[in-house]
Write an enzyme that holds these catalytic residues in place. Structure first.
Site, PDB file in Angstrom:
ATOM      1  N   HIS A 259       2.665   6.528  -7.208  1.00  0.00           N
ATOM      2  CA  HIS A 259       1.397   7.141  -7.598  1.00  0.00           C
ATOM      3  C   HIS A 259       0.552   7.548  -6.382  1.00  0.00           C
ATOM      4  O   HIS A 259      -0.491   8.167  -6.532  1.00  0.00           O
ATOM      5  CB  HIS A 259       0.610   6.249  -8.563  1.00  0.00           C
ATOM      6  N   ASP A 294       7.209   1.312  -9.107  1.00  0.00           N
ATOM      7  CA  ASP A 294       6.321   2.384  -8.627  1.00  0.00           C
ATOM      8  C   ASP A 294       6.531   2.538  -7.108  1.00  0.00           C
ATOM      9  O   ASP A 294       5.774   1.989  -6.303  1.00  0.00           O
ATOM     10  CB  ASP A 294       4.884   1.960  -8.974  1.00  0.00           C
ATOM     11  N   SER A 367      -2.751   0.359  -2.864  1.00  0.00           N
ATOM     12  CA  SER A 367      -1.406   0.566  -3.428  1.00  0.00           C
ATOM     13  C   SER A 367      -0.435   1.013  -2.347  1.00  0.00           C
ATOM     14  O   SER A 367      -0.739   1.914  -1.561  1.00  0.00           O
ATOM     15  CB  SER A 367      -1.461   1.633  -4.511  1.00  0.00           C
TER      16      SER A 367
END
Lengths: 451, 110
Positions: A259, A294, A367
């Site tokens: 992402h 992810d 992230s």
């Protein structure tokens, strides 16, 4: 039972001193960031109600005075009190590396019931620093404004400036500190201007020699902070208007989240945590949206230099000390932040770890950032923190990481042969793994009737 | 906490204090309190958050807003009715332990 606190002693104000460098750093980090809605408060765990204002006067006198400290003199200080009192020592904040352990000693709720709350301790690390503005992940409560923050050697490092802060109504889990050495220098200077030479001398005497010499400090500190620390492997990844964190595994290999860098063949800009220039790269692999993992892999056009590439961890012990490194909260404004905690859970499927949880504070923008053991081994990469969709509350201290054990075989093969096929296997995890990442229970045996 | 934190805990308990500020009978102005650090017991110097006295500034808390103002304010910047109190613990050591023995006999909070 604790020794009872002494009766309150009268004191008089000598001066109110502001640390200009702290205010300048504060303005740089938070002042021009209106859309982010930084809020600072000494109130409860919820952000202040008024969304129209950013930080400052609307949040009570303690916040209006952010960066201001009061120097007082006790009026009835007795000779008995002096006997056997060791002198407080001050350590230059710039000499401490990010991740250095810190202890705060303050009184939650201020003067409310000091018999119970006086000198409550909280432990954390130096999460980030911008000049004399420091951040710690030690949990501080309202009323601890002005509390001392100490190094493991017992030297005063800083004072708490604001115990709680939020960004975009998300509790960040960091406390703002003002470096004690910078503050004492400002106060000593002000005392001299007020003609209080004796008090100025007392304050100056608390400062260690290197802290008195302001010219050499910051450069030396930069060397200290950038020498061989594991967190230097963290990088900032920019992909169009999206940015996040990542970790450099090799001179031309960066791991991040899908992402953050979602599309293969997309060019991304990678900014190292060191002062090295940014390097362009290309997303060579990103898992499909349907994959619970992810992950994205970036191949750089040039080699990263001066980075200690991490050793991958092979064991995952619940309860062990860990730290997360990420550019969350501040982006590239002051380098990555280090937050500490423990490995709170290792979720396994078929006796292999597939998900890690930690108690480190993790913020939006972290992230893809690395999760390290206390000895600097790379355990995994951060993918998310936790949000309660029904209330909108975010919990930075519960977060999820992909263990390196999941990624390591495919990454090794990619590094050796350039082959992407093993990475494609990350798009096809078992249903049990999917169930875990959907935060559902791992199906085991069918439920038995209690009837 | 382990031995590693011993010096930090001792220093914190020795230097930690609570500072309260009160005005002359104005209930809306407090009581205000925060934590502080006893910098030097011999000289009786205490450092605490500046917000504790902000409600008592003659020019109002706006005097502390960032801008072109001075980086320090003298004691005259506050109203005459400001009263400041500092409370601290006995810290550690033989004397504190003796006081602890006494404290065990009394309720910790009235």
């Amino acid at each position: 039972a604790q020794p009872a606190p002494r009766s309150p002693a009268c004191a008089r104000l000598l001066l109110l001193a502001c640390c200009p460098a702290f205010r300048a750093s504060f303005a740089r980090l938070f002042g021009g960031d209106v859309p982010e809605q930084w809020r600072f408060a000494g109130g409860g765990p919820e952000p202040p109600e008024d969304e129209a204002s950013t930080s400052g006067a609307d949040e009570g006198p303690l916040l209006a005075a952010l960066g201001w400290f009061a120097l007082l003199r006790l009026e009835d200080c007795t000779v008995k009190e002096v006997m056997g009192s060791p002198r407080l020592s001050v350590v230059p904040a710039a000499s401490l590396p990010k991740g250095a352990p810190l202890l705060t000693c303050g009184s939650p709720f201020g003067a409310f019931c000091p018999d119970i709350f006086l000198n409550s301790l909280s432990r954390g690390v130096l999460s980030n620093a911008a000049g004399p503005l420091l951040l710690t992940d030690a949990r501080c409560l309202p009323g601890t404004e002005g509390a001392g923050v100490f190094s493991t050697h017992g030297a005063l490092v800083a004072l708490v400036a604001a115990p709680l802060c939020w960004r975009a109504r998300e509790w960040v889990g960091l406390s703002l500190l003002c470096a004690a050495d910078a503050l004492l220098r400002s106060a000593a200077l002000a005392l001299r201007r007020l003609g209080l030479q004796a008090e100025a001398k007392e304050l100056a005497a608390l400062l260690p020699r290197q802290a008195r010499d302001t010219s050499a400090g910051p450069q030396r500190a930069q060397v200290l902070q950038e020498h061989g620390a594991a967190w230097l492997a963290a990088v900032l990844v920019e992909c169009g208007s999206v940015w996040g964190s990542g970790v450099a595994l090799a001179p031309r290999l960066v791991l991040t989240c899908r992402h953050v860098a979602p599309r293969e063949n997309k060019r991304v800009l990678v900014r190292p945590a060191t002062k090295s220039p940014p390097v362009w790269g290309e997303v060579v692999f990103a898992t499909q949206d349907t994959s619970p993992y992810d992950v994205a892999v970036v191949k750089l056009e040039e080699s990263l230099k001066g980075i200690p590439f991490p050793v991958l961890a092979s064991y995952f012990h619940e309860g062990e000390d860990v730290c997360v490194v990420g550019f969350g909260a501040f982006g590239q404004a002051c380098g990555p932040s280090v937050t500490s905690g423990i490995l709170s859970a290792v979720v396994e499927v078929n006796e292999a770890p597939v998900m890690l949880q930690t108690t480190c504070a993790v913020h939006g923008g972290s992230s893809g950032g690395p999760l390290f053991t206390s000895s600097g081994e790379l355990l995994g990469i951060i993918t998310s923190n936790t949000r309660d969709n029904s209330t909108g509350a975010t919990y930075p201290h519960l977060n999820f990481s992909i263990p390196m054990a999941v990624l390591q075989p495919a990454l090794s093969q990619y590094r050796c042969t350039g082959e992407l096929l093993p990475l494609r296997e990350l798009d096809r995890p078992s249903e049990q793994v999917r169930v875990v990442w959907r935060l559902q229970r791992v199906p085991a045996q069918p439920h038995q009737s209690k009837l | 906490m382990g031995r590693r934190w011993g010096p930090a805990m001792a220093a914190g308990e020795r230097a930690g204090c609570v500072v309260s500020a009160r005005g002359a009978g104005a209930e809306a102005e407090g009581p205000w309190s925060c934590s502080g650090v006893l910098l030097n017991r011999r000289a009786g110097l205490v450092l605490c958050h500046g917000g504790i006295v902000a409600p008592f500034l003659r020019a109002g808390p706006g005097a502390l807003q960032p801008g072109t103002g001075p980086s320090f304010l003298g004691p005259d910047s506050c109203r005459d009715d400001l009263r400041l109190y500092v409370q601290w613990g006995p810290g550690r050591g033989p004397r504190a332990r003796a006081e602890l023995r006494g404290a065990l006999c009394t309720p910790p909070c009235s």
